[in-house]
Every structure is written in C-alpha cells, then in structure tokens.
Design a protein around this motif. Structure first.
Motif, PDB file in Angstrom:
ATOM      1  N   GLY A 111     -28.755  26.772  -1.572  1.00  0.00           N
ATOM      2  CA  GLY A 111     -29.628  27.340  -2.595  1.00  0.00           C
ATOM      3  C   GLY A 111     -30.947  26.591  -2.656  1.00  0.00           C
ATOM      4  N   PHE A 112     -32.048  27.314  -2.862  1.00  0.00           N
ATOM      5  CA  PHE A 112     -33.364  26.709  -3.052  1.00  0.00           C
ATOM      6  C   PHE A 112     -33.866  27.107  -4.439  1.00  0.00           C
ATOM      7  CE2 PHE A 112     -33.018  26.262   1.460  1.00  0.00           C
ATOM      8  CZ  PHE A 112     -33.830  25.178   1.798  1.00  0.00           C
ATOM      9  N   LEU A 113     -34.183  26.126  -5.258  1.00  0.00           N
ATOM     10  CA  LEU A 113     -34.629  26.383  -6.624  1.00  0.00           C
ATOM     11  C   LEU A 113     -36.151  26.421  -6.706  1.00  0.00           C
ATOM     12  CD1 LEU A 113     -32.332  23.874  -8.590  1.00  0.00           C
ATOM     13  CD2 LEU A 113     -31.789  26.187  -7.779  1.00  0.00           C
ATOM     14  N   PHE A 114     -36.666  27.417  -7.416  1.00  0.00           N
ATOM     15  CA  PHE A 114     -38.099  27.547  -7.668  1.00  0.00           C
ATOM     16  C   PHE A 114     -38.296  27.654  -9.175  1.00  0.00           C
ATOM     17  CE2 PHE A 114     -37.211  29.174  -3.478  1.00  0.00           C
ATOM     18  CZ  PHE A 114     -38.233  28.682  -2.685  1.00  0.00           C
ATOM     19  N   GLY A 115     -39.159  26.806  -9.727  1.00  0.00           N
ATOM     20  CA  GLY A 115     -39.309  26.743 -11.177  1.00  0.00           C
ATOM     21  C   GLY A 115     -40.247  27.783 -11.750  1.00  0.00           C
ATOM     22  N   PRO A 116     -40.271  27.888 -13.088  1.00  0.00           N
ATOM     23  CA  PRO A 116     -41.150  28.848 -13.767  1.00  0.00           C
ATOM     24  C   PRO A 116     -42.625  28.494 -13.565  1.00  0.00           C
ATOM     25  CG  PRO A 116     -40.090  27.367 -15.351  1.00  0.00           C
ATOM     26  CD  PRO A 116     -39.450  27.119 -14.033  1.00  0.00           C
ATOM     27  N   GLU A 117     -43.471  29.504 -13.720  1.00  0.00           N
ATOM     28  CA  GLU A 117     -44.880  29.355 -13.408  1.00  0.00           C
ATOM     29  C   GLU A 117     -45.597  28.298 -14.256  1.00  0.00           C
ATOM     30  OE1 GLU A 117     -43.934  33.814 -12.866  1.00  0.00           O
ATOM     31  OE2 GLU A 117     -43.110  32.048 -13.869  1.00  0.00           O
ATOM     32  N   ARG A 118     -45.238  28.184 -15.508  1.00  0.00           N
ATOM     33  CA  ARG A 118     -46.028  27.335 -16.408  1.00  0.00           C
ATOM     34  C   ARG A 118     -45.919  25.855 -16.067  1.00  0.00           C
ATOM     35  NH1 ARG A 118     -45.149  24.418 -20.829  1.00  0.00           N
ATOM     36  NH2 ARG A 118     -42.955  25.044 -20.916  1.00  0.00           N
ATOM     37  N   ALA A 119     -44.719  25.355 -15.858  1.00  0.00           N
ATOM     38  CA  ALA A 119     -44.556  23.913 -15.685  1.00  0.00           C
ATOM     39  C   ALA A 119     -43.582  23.527 -14.579  1.00  0.00           C
ATOM     40  CB  ALA A 119     -44.108  23.282 -17.009  1.00  0.00           C
TER      41      ALA A 119
END
Length: 248
Positions: A111-119
């Motif tokens: 799995g590769f995690l990508f965070g939310p746009e803001r922070a």
C-alpha cells in the motif's frame, strides 16, 4: 504480480481524486482506495476529472478509517516531503518501487499512502507505515499536489517495467504479517501495558501510545513473530496472575 494499492487518505477535492485515477491508469495501476473523503462518495467532480479512467473510481475501495484500508497489506509506504518526528526508513520513489516490485513478485500486498491536500499525512497516519517515500523536490517549495504525487509514484512503477531483480529482498521470502495482524499485536501490547500502569503520567499517555504504534508499524514482522509476541504476552499475564493468587 499483485500491483500496489494507492490509498488516498482523507482527500478534500473530487478533482484531485479524479486526476489521481487518470495518473494511475496511465501507468497500468488500477487499485485505488479512498479513506474518509471530505465531500462524500460518489463524487461527481472526481468522475468528471477522471474522464476515461472512470473505471478506477467505479472499483475504488471506500474506507471509514486508515486502519481498515491497510488491514490486508503486508508492507505500507507513506509519501511525505516533510521531516517527521517518527523514526522510519526513508527511501526515494525509485527505491520504493524497486522494493515494491520485489515483494509483489512474492505475492505480498503493498500500500502507498497519500495525504490530504491541506497538510499531508499526520503522524497517526504515518504510524501505520513501514517506510517513508520522499520525492527530492525543492526544499524551499516542497508541496506537491495530491495528483502530482500519485503521478510521480505511478510513473516510477511503470518505468521499472515487469522485470524483477534476481536478488529479492530477504523479507519478501517470508510470510509477512499483515497490517491487521500488526494492529492486533499493538492493541494487545497496549492492553497489557495499560494494566501494568506503564502509560504514566496520563498527560503523556497519548504520545507514548503513538510512539509504540509507530514502532510496530515500521517493523516488517512475520506472522510467526507476531504469534510469538502474543504468546509471550499471554504467558507473562498468566504467570503474574498465578503469582498474585499465591501471594494472596
């Protein structure tokens, strides 16, 4: 070979989800997972932006929290450009995808995690990962758009092609524990430590638990090792109970 899942954690804009789907399909990736999207699901803006990659969204897994999204993964990478307090191995996109291909060739789920746009990803999110992927960007302007980050990683997966290095990672030759296995072990340890009064003072308990979860998250434990830890904890609890009964 099992392709990795790209996991969008709390994405905020439907357009970015759709653009991420297009980027994935450009390089042959189809397994998208979405965790707690801000604007709900399905998202019309995501569908419009995905254009010909709409089938990625149609089959995307939707999860209420990150723990559920990574539960079946054997190894998890977290993408972040920022320095973090948590101790993790840090790798480039090239190295991350080489590792991913080696493990995927052995049937492991990645799995590769990508965070939310803001922070971006928070420490609680990164605690679920074994390693961090950092793109070598301009240190004076390191913020990447969500879809851009997905594109960079998807490109690296596609660029390396289907050839697997002759020498696979040693860990890839073992029966790695899934993230769900690791989460259960972390919960078992917290339960025993809570009973023993380890989390003291109470004001520091949350930080102590986060550090422990991060430690468990970055370890690539095998299923046998996880069972050994559970057995150790049960035996310690059993012996302590018998000792208390004898003292009483």
């Amino acid at each position: 070979m099992i392709e990795p899942a790209f996991i969008l954690v709390r994405p905020q804009m439907g357009e970015n989800i759709g653009a991420a789907a297009r980027a994935m399909l450009n390089f042959g990736l189809t397994r998208m997972r979405v965790v707690d999207p801000r604007d709900g699901w399905p998202n019309p803006k995501a569908v419009a932006m995905a254009s010909g990659a709409g089938r990625i969204l149609d089959h995307a897994g939707i999860f209420p929290d990150l723990g559920a999204a990574v539960a079946d993964c054997d190894f998890v990478f977290a993408t972040t450009a920022r320095s973090r307090e948590l101790v993790k191995e840090i790798v480039t996109p090239e190295r991350a995808m080489a590792m991913a291909r080696e493990m995927a060739a052995q049937g492991k789920k990645l799995g590769f995690l990508f965070g939310p746009e803001r922070a971006g990803l928070e420490n609680d999110d990164i605690a679920h990962a074994n390693a961090i992927v950092t793109v070598p960007v301009n240190p004076e302007f390191f913020s990447l758009n969500l879809a851009q980050a997905v594109l960079l990683l998807a490109y690296e997966w596609g660029r390396q092609g289907s050839e697997v290095p002759a020498s696979a990672m040693e860990l890839a030759r073992t029966e790695l524990a899934s993230r769900e296995d690791i989460q259960r072990l972390a919960g078992h340890f917290e339960e025993r430590l809570e009973t023993a009064g380890f989390f003291f003072p109470p004001t520091k308990a949350a930080g102590m638990k986060l550090n422990l979860r991060n430690m468990w998250g970055r370890l690539a434990l095998t299923k046998a090792e996880v069972q050994t830890f559970h057995g150790m904890l049960r035996q310690i609890a059993f012996r302590l109970k018998k000792q208390d009964q004898a003292d009483g």
